[in-house]
Design a protein around this motif. Structure first.
Motif, PDB file in Angstrom:
ATOM      1  N   ASN A  59       1.798  -3.676  11.653  1.00 43.38           N
ATOM      2  CA  ASN A  59       1.034  -2.497  12.084  1.00 43.38           C
ATOM      3  C   ASN A  59       1.752  -1.218  11.682  1.00 43.38           C
ATOM      4  OD1 ASN A  59      -0.894  -0.920  13.304  1.00 43.38           O
ATOM      5  ND2 ASN A  59       0.009  -1.107  15.361  1.00 43.38           N
ATOM      6  N   PRO A  60       1.333  -0.581  10.574  1.00 44.96           N
ATOM      7  CA  PRO A  60       0.269  -1.042   9.689  1.00 44.96           C
ATOM      8  C   PRO A  60       0.758  -2.192   8.793  1.00 44.96           C
ATOM      9  CG  PRO A  60       1.284   0.903   8.759  1.00 44.96           C
ATOM     10  CD  PRO A  60       1.928   0.695  10.108  1.00 44.96           C
ATOM     11  N   LYS A 134      -5.837  -0.915   7.336  1.00 43.59           N
ATOM     12  CA  LYS A 134      -6.190  -1.924   8.334  1.00 43.59           C
ATOM     13  C   LYS A 134      -5.673  -3.268   7.829  1.00 43.59           C
ATOM     14  CE  LYS A 134     -10.549   0.369   9.620  1.00 43.59           C
ATOM     15  NZ  LYS A 134     -12.030   0.206   9.685  1.00 43.59           N
ATOM     16  N   THR A 493     -11.021  -7.287   7.451  1.00 48.60           N
ATOM     17  CA  THR A 493      -9.972  -7.017   8.439  1.00 48.60           C
ATOM     18  C   THR A 493     -10.038  -7.926   9.668  1.00 48.60           C
ATOM     19  OG1 THR A 493     -11.351  -5.293   9.459  1.00 48.60           O
ATOM     20  CG2 THR A 493      -9.816  -4.597   7.753  1.00 48.60           C
TER      21      THR A 493
END
Length: 556
Positions: A59-60, A134, A493
């Motif tokens: 993340n990311p 994402k 995603t």
């Protein structure tokens, strides 16, 4: 060693709409290298001799790729981050704009679009880091190195730079968003690596794999010679591989019997299987593949399946498409042309799953494919009458007319559809032209329906995305459905397996509901090889029998 395949090689860049064919991919696989490949189980195998990749963050989602020092293109230029940066730039929608910079990549609009920040280069040009906006479900299966940056610069003819200077210039053009320079690079990337005979500019021949192209005779054969510098992947055992282009399977069998080729692979027929049974000293295998035969209908050519033909009346065009799908004699095609190769072959009833795959059975139960389960001339006639169209409805049908199976499919369809009220007209081309620069996907081939096979090269969830999404570079029939576009955008995603399956099931239902295509069957791969060669085995994913070319040996 000599191998026979059905059609000719025409491009070292299979990531373009015109270069994306199995026959090109086979040659590219043996002349290129990368971070991973599939074995025949199929499982993903990492090639750490080429380089490594590490998930830096979830993340990311951040992935760092590093190419080992010593990995070189065949002209001696190091393979490095400039090549990875060019691959990213060539794959994003921003640079696949028909009105601007246009690489014409089949990956446009897919996962690379989630990397909106220009990737950073590090480690003296050996590494690149991708930061996704994402999480992307198929990040590990994206191609990372494709065409050489330096050769692309040279083919673009911008100036005299070569090698590292050319690589640096490519990097600068991308980092500066220099659209004038990128337009020239895009044209070179899309067309400069296309050739049917030995190119005059040797930059087009530069590769980074265990073999290099040493000879190419148009529509006859390509010879690959071992790259003496190669040590960044599996070790090969054959100094030279020649791939002959033999469309006629009977001629392939004869060549095998005469000792002119060692391996044959391709579009087999019942005659092929019968002929092989009489050849001594040969091993034959039939392997289920992930390739699937399908008939697509064209939505955007002002033909019988295009709403524009009826003043924008989408409902009328849908009725005509539905009538045509009901007129396809799928059971006859399978019974006469496919079961002699593999008696257990059944119809494929999903646009997004292959038989046996998790999600297939549930999808088939709800996708509407049952409306087209059997030939239904009466039902087709009723739909045409409801549409209020004049019959017979002329349908221009495109196919590879030197392929015996495809010719057989056309003949069976033409006869069956006539009884429904369709006049199916032959606009077929030889395989080399059908998949060539003016063929399928070029925008220069005028047809209303076509038959060919899609081939899976990986197990990516989004593998078929560019075939379905609006404007996708593998969407050759002009299909557009906002729900399908949204499903694939969500799939990119989505990390939950059950939700991934549900999204693909909805795409399946939408596609059948729009009567955009008829899936026929999974292709059985009939391969035969002389017993004078060893370690030949087939695989379900492209490049099929070529997957372990590096293990092939010739008995002394």
């Amino acid at each position: 060693m000599t191998v026979a395949q059905n059609s000719a090689f025409s491009s070292l860049n299979a990531n373009t709409t015109t270069g994306n064919s199995t026959y090109n991919q086979n040659i590219i696989y043996m002349t290129s290298s990368g971070f991973n490949y599939y074995d025949n189980t199929p499982a993903l195998v990492k090639n750490t001799k080429f380089g490594t990749y590490t998930k830096v963050s979830d993340n990311p989602l951040t992935i760092k790729y590093t190419i080992n020092k010593g990995v070189k293109w065949s002209d001696g230029t190091p393979v490095n981050a400039s090549d990875m940066l060019l691959n990213w730039a060539s794959s994003i929608t921003k640079y696949n704009d028909p009105k601007g910079v246009n690489f014409t990549s089949v990956y446009a609009g897919t996962g690379f679009d989630l990397i909106t920040k220009t990737p950073e280069i590090s480690d003296n040009g050996q590494s690149i880091t991708f930061v996704y906006d994402k999480p992307y479900v198929d990040w590990e299966l994206q191609p990372i190195v494709n065409m050489p940056a330096a050769s692309t610069w040279e083919l673009a003819g911008i100036d005299s730079k070569k090698g590292k200077a050319a690589q640096d210039a490519v990097v600068k053009a991308i980092q500066d968003n220099d659209t004038a320079t990128l337009t020239k690079l895009a044209t070179a990337w899309a067309t400069g690596f296309n050739f049917e005979g030995m190119p005059s500019n040797k930059a087009a021949l530069v590769t980074d794999g265990p073999y290099v192209i040493s000879k190419l005779v148009k529509n006859q054969y390509v010879t690959l010679t071992a790259n003496p510098a190669y040590n960044w992947g599996p070790k090969t055992h054959v100094s030279k591989i020649t791939v002959r282009f033999i469309a006629d399977q009977t001629a392939q069998v004869q060549a095998l019997s005469n000792g002119e080729v060692n391996i044959i692979y391709g579009q087999a027929t019942s005659d092929t299987v019968k002929a092989l049974s009489a050849v001594k000293g040969v091993t034959t295998t039939t392997t289920p593949t992930s390739d699937y035969e399908h008939i697509d209908l064209t939505f955007n050519n002002k033909g019988p399946f295009d709403p524009a033909t009826y003043g924008g009346d989408a409902a009328k065009a849908l009725l005509v498409r539905q009538a045509f799908l009901k007129s396809i004699p799928r059971d006859q095609i399978i019974e006469r042309l496919i079961k002699p190769l593999a008696s257990n072959i059944k119809p494929d009833n999903s646009q997004t799953f292959i038989p046996g795959q998790d999600g297939y059975d549930a999808s088939v139960a709800a996708n509407g494919s049952s409306d087209y389960a059997t030939l239904d001339n009466a039902g087709a006639k009723a739909l045409l009458a409801k549409a209020g169209v004049k019959t017979p409805v002329t349908v221009k049908f495109a196919y590879a007319n030197d392929n015996p199976r495809r010719a057989g499919e056309f003949q069976l369809l033409q006869a069956a559809a006539k009884a429904s009220g369709f006049n199916v007209v032959d606009v077929g081309k030889p395989t080399a032209d059908f998949f060539g620069a003016n063929g399928l996907g070029s925008g220069k081939y005028n047809y209303d329906a076509t038959v060919f096979a899609w081939s899976y090269t990986s197990l990516a969830r989004t593998g078929a995305e560019s075939q379905f999404i609006t404007g996708g570079n593998s969407n050759f029939n002009g299909y557009s459905n906002k729900t399908v576009d949204a499903d694939f955008k969500a799939l990119e995603t989505e990390q939950d397996n059950a939700k991934q399956i549900a999204l693909l099931q909805d795409v399946d239902k939408q596609a059948w509901g729009d009567a955009m295509s008829m899936i026929l069957f999974q292709l059985p791969d009939v391969t035969a090889h002389s017993n004078t060669v060893e370690n030949v085995s087939d695989a379900p994913l492209v490049p099929n029998v070529f997957w372990n070319f590096f293990d092939w040996t010739v008995k002394k």
